[in-house]
Design an enzyme around this catalytic site. Sequence first.
Site, PDB file in Angstrom:
ATOM      1  N   LEU A  65       0.986  -1.260   0.024  1.00  0.00           N
ATOM      2  CA  LEU A  65      -0.035  -0.127   0.249  1.00  0.00           C
ATOM      3  C   LEU A  65       0.830   1.212   0.067  1.00  0.00           C
ATOM      4  O   LEU A  65       2.053   1.228   0.153  1.00  0.00           O
ATOM      5  CB  LEU A  65      -1.018   0.062   1.198  1.00  0.00           C
ATOM      6  CG  LEU A  65      -1.981  -1.158   1.285  1.00  0.00           C
ATOM      7  CD1 LEU A  65      -2.459  -1.390   2.671  1.00  0.00           C
ATOM      8  CD2 LEU A  65      -2.881  -1.169   0.149  1.00  0.00           C
ATOM      9  N   PRO A  66       0.341   2.426  -0.330  1.00  0.00           N
ATOM     10  CA  PRO A  66       1.161   3.767  -0.515  1.00  0.00           C
ATOM     11  C   PRO A  66       2.024   3.883   0.966  1.00  0.00           C
ATOM     12  O   PRO A  66       3.142   4.323   0.842  1.00  0.00           O
ATOM     13  CB  PRO A  66       0.093   4.729  -0.715  1.00  0.00           C
ATOM     14  CG  PRO A  66      -0.964   4.091  -1.500  1.00  0.00           C
ATOM     15  CD  PRO A  66      -1.289   2.615  -0.640  1.00  0.00           C
ATOM     16  N   THR A  97       6.301   0.717   1.749  1.00  0.00           N
ATOM     17  CA  THR A  97       7.527   1.782   2.585  1.00  0.00           C
ATOM     18  C   THR A  97       6.905   2.562   3.476  1.00  0.00           C
ATOM     19  O   THR A  97       6.138   3.422   3.038  1.00  0.00           O
ATOM     20  CB  THR A  97       8.215   2.403   1.544  1.00  0.00           C
ATOM     21  OG1 THR A  97       8.853   1.354   0.745  1.00  0.00           O
ATOM     22  CG2 THR A  97       9.448   3.141   2.324  1.00  0.00           C
ATOM     23  N   LYS A 172      15.424   0.460   4.419  1.00  0.00           N
ATOM     24  CA  LYS A 172      14.670   1.222   3.366  1.00  0.00           C
ATOM     25  C   LYS A 172      14.898   2.530   3.351  1.00  0.00           C
ATOM     26  O   LYS A 172      15.386   3.067   2.248  1.00  0.00           O
ATOM     27  CB  LYS A 172      13.517   0.659   3.232  1.00  0.00           C
ATOM     28  CG  LYS A 172      12.449   1.261   2.108  1.00  0.00           C
ATOM     29  CD  LYS A 172      12.892   0.836   0.712  1.00  0.00           C
ATOM     30  CE  LYS A 172      12.029   1.324  -0.248  1.00  0.00           C
ATOM     31  NZ  LYS A 172      12.499   0.938  -1.564  1.00  0.00           N
ATOM     32  N   LYS A 247       7.628  11.174  -0.021  1.00  0.00           N
ATOM     33  CA  LYS A 247       7.070  10.556   1.098  1.00  0.00           C
ATOM     34  C   LYS A 247       8.268   9.910   1.792  1.00  0.00           C
ATOM     35  O   LYS A 247       8.774  10.115   3.006  1.00  0.00           O
ATOM     36  CB  LYS A 247       6.162   9.394   0.927  1.00  0.00           C
ATOM     37  CG  LYS A 247       5.885   8.768   1.987  1.00  0.00           C
ATOM     38  CD  LYS A 247       5.077   7.255   1.806  1.00  0.00           C
ATOM     39  CE  LYS A 247       5.996   6.376   0.933  1.00  0.00           C
ATOM     40  NZ  LYS A 247       5.828   4.991   0.784  1.00  0.00           N
TER      41      LYS A 247
HETATM   42  P1  NAD Z   1       0.748   2.621  -6.177  1.00  0.00           P
HETATM   43  O1  NAD Z   1       0.159   3.711  -5.811  1.00  0.00           O
HETATM   44  O2  NAD Z   1       0.784   2.269  -7.735  1.00  0.00           O
HETATM   45  O3  NAD Z   1      -0.224   1.395  -5.679  1.00  0.00           O
HETATM   46  C1  NAD Z   1      -0.834   1.366  -4.329  1.00  0.00           C
HETATM   47  C2  NAD Z   1      -2.115   0.731  -4.487  1.00  0.00           C
HETATM   48  O4  NAD Z   1      -2.727   0.267  -3.374  1.00  0.00           O
HETATM   49  C3  NAD Z   1      -3.028   1.261  -5.618  1.00  0.00           C
HETATM   50  O5  NAD Z   1      -3.542   0.163  -6.473  1.00  0.00           O
HETATM   51  C4  NAD Z   1      -4.318   1.706  -4.455  1.00  0.00           C
HETATM   52  O6  NAD Z   1      -5.747   1.480  -5.140  1.00  0.00           O
HETATM   53  C5  NAD Z   1      -4.160   0.335  -3.538  1.00  0.00           C
HETATM   54  N1  NAD Z   1      -4.859   0.768  -2.232  1.00  0.00           N
HETATM   55  C6  NAD Z   1      -4.621   1.644  -1.279  1.00  0.00           C
HETATM   56  N2  NAD Z   1      -5.420   1.829  -0.022  1.00  0.00           N
HETATM   57  C7  NAD Z   1      -5.857   0.398  -0.495  1.00  0.00           C
HETATM   58  C8  NAD Z   1      -6.900  -0.272   0.553  1.00  0.00           C
HETATM   59  N3  NAD Z   1      -7.278   0.315   1.631  1.00  0.00           N
HETATM   60  N4  NAD Z   1      -7.183  -1.475  -0.053  1.00  0.00           N
HETATM   61  C9  NAD Z   1      -6.940  -2.165  -1.508  1.00  0.00           C
HETATM   62  N5  NAD Z   1      -6.062  -1.419  -2.101  1.00  0.00           N
HETATM   63  C10 NAD Z   1      -5.518  -0.103  -1.632  1.00  0.00           C
HETATM   64  O7  NAD Z   1       1.913   2.513  -5.703  1.00  0.00           O
HETATM   65  P2  NAD Z   1       3.341   1.478  -5.852  1.00  0.00           P
HETATM   66  O8  NAD Z   1       4.126   2.378  -6.822  1.00  0.00           O
HETATM   67  O9  NAD Z   1       2.807   0.144  -5.925  1.00  0.00           O
HETATM   68  O10 NAD Z   1       3.980   1.483  -4.206  1.00  0.00           O
HETATM   69  C11 NAD Z   1       3.674   0.779  -3.264  1.00  0.00           C
HETATM   70  C12 NAD Z   1       4.387   0.786  -2.051  1.00  0.00           C
HETATM   71  O11 NAD Z   1       5.979   0.463  -2.497  1.00  0.00           O
HETATM   72  C13 NAD Z   1       4.741   2.279  -1.683  1.00  0.00           C
HETATM   73  O12 NAD Z   1       4.868   2.218  -0.077  1.00  0.00           O
HETATM   74  C14 NAD Z   1       5.871   2.738  -2.212  1.00  0.00           C
HETATM   75  O13 NAD Z   1       6.779   3.616  -1.481  1.00  0.00           O
HETATM   76  C15 NAD Z   1       6.725   1.403  -2.285  1.00  0.00           C
HETATM   77  N6  NAD Z   1       7.686   1.171  -3.324  1.00  0.00           N
HETATM   78  C16 NAD Z   1       7.474   1.590  -4.740  1.00  0.00           C
HETATM   79  C17 NAD Z   1       8.374   1.186  -5.609  1.00  0.00           C
HETATM   80  C18 NAD Z   1       8.319   1.666  -6.993  1.00  0.00           C
HETATM   81  O14 NAD Z   1       9.182   1.797  -7.768  1.00  0.00           O
HETATM   82  N7  NAD Z   1       6.915   2.238  -7.340  1.00  0.00           N
HETATM   83  C19 NAD Z   1       9.548   0.753  -5.298  1.00  0.00           C
HETATM   84  C20 NAD Z   1       9.714   0.412  -4.084  1.00  0.00           C
HETATM   85  C21 NAD Z   1       8.938   0.560  -3.210  1.00  0.00           C
END
Ligand code: NAD
Length: 294
Positions: A65-66, A97, A172, A247
């Site tokens: 999740l975000p 994260t 991280k 963030k």
């Molecule tokens: P994203 O915004 O693409 O995905 C998050 C998903 O969570 C969305 O599809 C949203 O609809 C869903 N969501 C939110 N609240 C919800 C709930 N209550 N129930 C069900 N679904 C819910 O974000 P992302 O890029 O996939 O990143 C996710 C996590 O991974 C973050 O914490 C980010 O910091 C971390 N991260 C991202 C990357 C990257 O390159 N994108 C790399 C490493 C870590």
Amino acid sequence: MATIGFIGLGNMGGPMAANLAKAGHSVQAFDLSAEALAKAVEAGCQSMSSAVDAAQGADVVITMLPAGKHVKSLLMNADVALFDCVPEGTLVIDCSTIDAQTAREVAAAAATKGIHFIDAPVSGGVGGAQAGTLTFIVGGDAQQYAAAKPILEAMGKNIFHAGDHGAGQVAKACNNMMLAILMAGTCEALNMGIKNGLDPAVLSDIMKQSSGNNWALQVYNPVPGVMENVPASRDYQGGFQVDLMFKDLGLAMDISQQSACATPMGSAARALFNLHKSQGNGHLDFSSLIRLYQ
Ligand code: NAD
């Protein structure tokens, strides 16, 4: 093979869930976005109508999740909180994260119910999530780490045990602060070269074979057209959003403040990403920072 509840199928969670299904696990998937859920179904996951449904009968629940507020709300504070629905002994792996303090609080709340919660944030970006080559950085006890490892191996190549609960998130935050600093430095250097008549592809090759070599130059060049299959070459769509990097830099600054640890470079990087975000670029990939220099 395990039954896995997977909640959060965004840029990262979608391909991670797909790799679990490809490895033969039964994946019960849920996301608030119908589009994200549909993609997971195409990749072999089962569509569930809520997070609680996704966790029903699962040996392991994974959240992607975000931020910390989403994780805490889903697991502890929602009207129907997941920790009130899953049986004792369930392993809950949070790959988002989030701040270390929330990870520790959630782990403590889980422990009172006999649920195993570990923090397992990832590194490697969307490319790593798709290829199943992510790095997982686990915070939890040795037994929990051992139980999670075979599941994480279906999505990643390097699985580290950083220490007790919260340690994965601290590691991280250190890594992403470093990433922000090196991306800002890479943008700064490439922009100076371009402004002085250099071809960015040639300059990138030179620096890759010199002491300025780094991860951004190797796999994530910020200048459009230098590399294929990176966000810079698709108008900075997909990838790792500026909002998420901002963030993460906030999480790093919190740790720096709580531990009275000097982080002047991290603080400068945060100011740069903040300025870029304030100009309406929060949804773009973080390599778009080069536009700030241009
Ligand atoms: P994203 O915004 O693409 O995905 C998050 C998903 O969570 C969305 O599809 C949203 O609809 C869903 N969501 C939110 N609240 C919800 C709930 N209550 N129930 C069900 N679904 C819910 O974000 P992302 O890029 O996939 O990143 C996710 C996590 O991974 C973050 O914490 C980010 O910091 C971390 N991260 C991202 C990357 C990257 O390159 N994108 C790399 C490493 C870590």
